[in-house]
Scaffold this active site. Structure first.
Site, PDB file in Angstrom:
ATOM      1  N   HIS A 158       0.854  -1.203   0.000  1.00  0.00           N
ATOM      2  CA  HIS A 158       0.000   0.000   0.000  1.00  0.00           C
ATOM      3  C   HIS A 158       0.882   1.243   0.000  1.00  0.00           C
ATOM      4  CE1 HIS A 158      -4.050   1.817   1.374  1.00  0.00           C
ATOM      5  NE2 HIS A 158      -3.244   2.815   1.056  1.00  0.00           N
ATOM      6  N   HIS A 179       1.123   5.020  -2.357  1.00  0.00           N
ATOM      7  CA  HIS A 179       0.551   5.827  -3.453  1.00  0.00           C
ATOM      8  C   HIS A 179       1.674   6.501  -4.239  1.00  0.00           C
ATOM      9  CE1 HIS A 179      -3.776   5.809  -2.120  1.00  0.00           C
ATOM     10  NE2 HIS A 179      -3.181   5.394  -1.012  1.00  0.00           N
ATOM     11  N   ASP A 183       1.436   9.061  -6.167  1.00  0.00           N
ATOM     12  CA  ASP A 183       1.333  10.523  -6.048  1.00  0.00           C
ATOM     13  C   ASP A 183       1.493  10.977  -4.597  1.00  0.00           C
ATOM     14  OD1 ASP A 183      -1.148   9.137  -5.764  1.00  0.00           O
ATOM     15  OD2 ASP A 183      -2.278  10.994  -5.992  1.00  0.00           O
ATOM     16  N   GLY A 220      -9.765   7.887  -1.635  1.00  0.00           N
ATOM     17  CA  GLY A 220     -10.378   9.210  -1.495  1.00  0.00           C
ATOM     18  C   GLY A 220     -11.143   9.276  -0.185  1.00  0.00           C
ATOM     19  N   HIS A 256      -9.891   0.811   0.014  1.00  0.00           N
ATOM     20  CA  HIS A 256      -9.638   1.640   1.195  1.00  0.00           C
ATOM     21  C   HIS A 256     -10.911   1.596   2.041  1.00  0.00           C
ATOM     22  CE1 HIS A 256      -6.197   3.524  -0.850  1.00  0.00           C
ATOM     23  NE2 HIS A 256      -5.895   4.123   0.283  1.00  0.00           N
ATOM     24  N   GLU A 285     -10.758   3.269   7.580  1.00  0.00           N
ATOM     25  CA  GLU A 285      -9.683   4.213   7.922  1.00  0.00           C
ATOM     26  C   GLU A 285     -10.318   5.420   8.627  1.00  0.00           C
ATOM     27  OE1 GLU A 285      -8.032   6.171   4.510  1.00  0.00           O
ATOM     28  OE2 GLU A 285      -6.280   6.910   5.586  1.00  0.00           O
ATOM     29  N   ASP A 290       1.759   3.989   2.882  1.00  0.00           N
ATOM     30  CA  ASP A 290       0.687   4.849   2.366  1.00  0.00           C
ATOM     31  C   ASP A 290       1.278   5.977   1.518  1.00  0.00           C
ATOM     32  OD1 ASP A 290      -1.996   5.226   1.936  1.00  0.00           O
ATOM     33  OD2 ASP A 290      -2.369   6.325   3.788  1.00  0.00           O
TER      34      ASP A 290
HETATM   35  O1  LIG Z   1      -4.975   6.977   3.064  1.00  0.00           O
HETATM   36  C1  LIG Z   1      -5.658   7.334   2.108  1.00  0.00           C
HETATM   37  N1  LIG Z   1      -7.012   7.196   2.156  1.00  0.00           N
HETATM   38  C2  LIG Z   1      -7.820   7.534   1.131  1.00  0.00           C
HETATM   39  N2  LIG Z   1      -7.340   8.063  -0.004  1.00  0.00           N
HETATM   40  C3  LIG Z   1      -6.008   8.246  -0.092  1.00  0.00           C
HETATM   41  C4  LIG Z   1      -5.132   7.901   0.927  1.00  0.00           C
HETATM   42  N3  LIG Z   1      -3.884   8.210   0.530  1.00  0.00           N
HETATM   43  C5  LIG Z   1      -3.982   8.725  -0.691  1.00  0.00           C
HETATM   44  N4  LIG Z   1      -5.263   8.760  -1.077  1.00  0.00           N
HETATM   45  C6  LIG Z   1      -5.798   9.265  -2.336  1.00  0.00           C
HETATM   46  C7  LIG Z   1      -5.134  10.575  -2.767  1.00  0.00           C
HETATM   47  C8  LIG Z   1      -4.476  10.220  -4.066  1.00  0.00           C
HETATM   48  O2  LIG Z   1      -4.527  11.284  -4.996  1.00  0.00           O
HETATM   49  C9  LIG Z   1      -5.272   9.025  -4.552  1.00  0.00           C
HETATM   50  C10 LIG Z   1      -4.620   8.143  -5.564  1.00  0.00           C
HETATM   51  O3  LIG Z   1      -3.357   7.735  -5.195  1.00  0.00           O
HETATM   52  O4  LIG Z   1      -5.566   8.335  -3.363  1.00  0.00           O
HETATM   53 ZN   LIG Z   2      -3.910   4.782   0.924  1.00  0.00          ZN
END
Ligand SMILES: O=c1[nH]cnc2c1ncn2[C@H]1C[C@H](O)[C@@H](CO)O1
Ligand SMILES: [Zn+2]
EC number: 3.5.4.4
Length: 376
Positions: free
Chosen positions: A30, A32, A34, A195, A222, A225, A314
């Site tokens: 996990h 991201h 970006d 998101g 997701h 959380e 993350d």
């Molecule tokens: O921890 C998270 N929870 C929900 N959404 C998240 C988390 N970390 C990043 N994101 C979102 C923001 C990014 O733009 C998107 C794609 O990677 O996923």
């Molecule tokens: Zn995430």
């Protein structure tokens, strides 16, 4: 309801040093794309396209920009944490920028001792300047291939796959699921939704999940959380998630008595019985308020109860973290030893969206010998 004691699996034999943790093979499910850029790369790409950053002069002082991300993400709210992504997504809109970010991601993970990683991002967020969804996936794959090549040329070894994320507040999940299936033999291992969680339950995207199930494809969601058990329940029992992104709120269904006895509710028992992997991200959870501190993070309890726990980063930029940093924090907070780090690493590799024989090969040829070399 199940009753059992919360005794540890076995006592940690030793306290690993930071150097041992860095050298230990790691598996990351996990992360991201970006959320993991180098601050200097954000600064340089922003300067190239004239994107205004919140920290002036960031090219000359990328550390200040790194601090801004960390501090802004330290908000106690998932919604505010997610606002910081506007600056990373803005600089990832061309094939060159996407490939650079992807290549550097692989190099940084390999330097940190990661031997297998699934890295996710939302292709729909990278089409602002006219790229097609296919162009986006191709550019990221090119960067991953270059990164893997560079690591191999330096004598290292890493395997990396893409996970394609759909944004849960948008309505493109079916398209992204189809994209994941179209790229399944070319570097994409699965699908995800991310998101803001509150108000956007996973069942909003049920058609996409049902399509993926018919295609015998893999997906994580997701869930659990920023929102609790109903979100986890939908992700598993309605949508059929193979894994839970975070899933940390499953502890809301675990009751620990004063005498140390533990009772699992039905959902927690189901998650543990069926070995559903939890992609836990301790540092991120502290920033978004899902846990008060690492020491109070439910990962300690979930490990003792032998849920299928995995450790993840993350967003390395927003949390100023790495797999080594996450593991060291757990060593410090819970007294975890190399045995525990090996356990979560093998848990993660068993849970990867990679074919069974390839998972086994990494466990037998890379992870076990790597820990054996550290005396574990
Ligand atoms: O921890 C998270 N929870 C929900 N959404 C998240 C988390 N970390 C990043 N994101 C979102 C923001 C990014 O733009 C998107 C794609 O990677 O996923
Ligand atoms: Zn995430």
């Amino acid at each position: 309801m199940t009753a059992l004691s919360a005794e540890p699996i076995e006592a940690a034999p030793d306290v690993p040093t930071p150097d041992q943790v860095r050298r230990a093979p790691k598996v990351l499910l996990h992360d991201h794309l970006d959320g993991g850029l180098r601050p200097a790369t954000v600064a340089e790409l922003a300067a190239e396209i004239g994107h205004e950053l919140p920290v002036p002069g960031a090219v000359a002082d990328p550390d200040a920009l790194g601090r801004w991300f960390r501090e802004s993400a330290d908000s106690g709210s998932l919604e505010r944490y997610l606002e910081t992504f506007v600056h990373t997504v803005a600089v990832m809109q061309t094939p060159e920028a996407l490939a650079r970010v992807a290549r550097e991601c692989v190099e940084d993970l390999a330097t940190d001792g990661v031997v297998y990683a699934e890295v996710r991002y939302a292709p729909e967020q990278h089409v602002e300047q006219g790229l097609s969804l296919d162009d986006v996936v191709a550019a990221v794959q090119q960067g991953f291939d270059e990164g893997v090549g560079a690591v191999a040329a330096a004598g290292g070894r890493i395997v990396v796959r893409q996970l394609l994320t759909a944004m849960r507040h948008q309505a493109r999940s079916m398209e992204i699921a189809e994209l994941a299936v179209a790229w399944r033999d070319r570097g994409v291992a699965g699908f995800d939704i991310a998101g803001a969680e509150a108000g956007f339950p996973p069942t909003r995207h049920l058609d996409a999940f049902e399509y993926l199930q018919r295609e015998s494809s893999h997906f994580t969601i997701h869930a659990g959380e920023a929102f609790g058990l109903p979100s986890i329940w939908e992700a598993i029992q309605w949508c059929g998630a193979d894994r839970l992104g975070h899933g940390v709120r499953i502890v809301d269904d675990v009751e620990v008595g004063e005498d140390g006895s533990v009772r699992l509710g039905r959902l927690a028992a189901y998650v543990r019985d069926t070995r559903i992997p939890l992609e836990l991200c301790p540092a991120s959870n502290v920033q978004t308020g899902a846990a008060a501190s690492i020491a109070e993070h439910p990962i300690g309890l979930l490990r003792d109860l032998r849920f299928r726990v995995t450790v993840n980063t993350d967003n390395r930029l927003m949390s100023d973290t790495s797999m080594s940093a996450e593991m060291l924090a757990l060593v410090e907070a819970f007294g975890w030893g190399l045995t525990d780090l090996r356990w979560v690493t093998i848990n993660a590799m068993k849970s990867a969206f990679l074919p069974f024989d390839e998972r086994l090969e990494i466990i037998d040829e890379v992870i076990k010998p790597g820990y054996a070399a550290l005396g574990c």
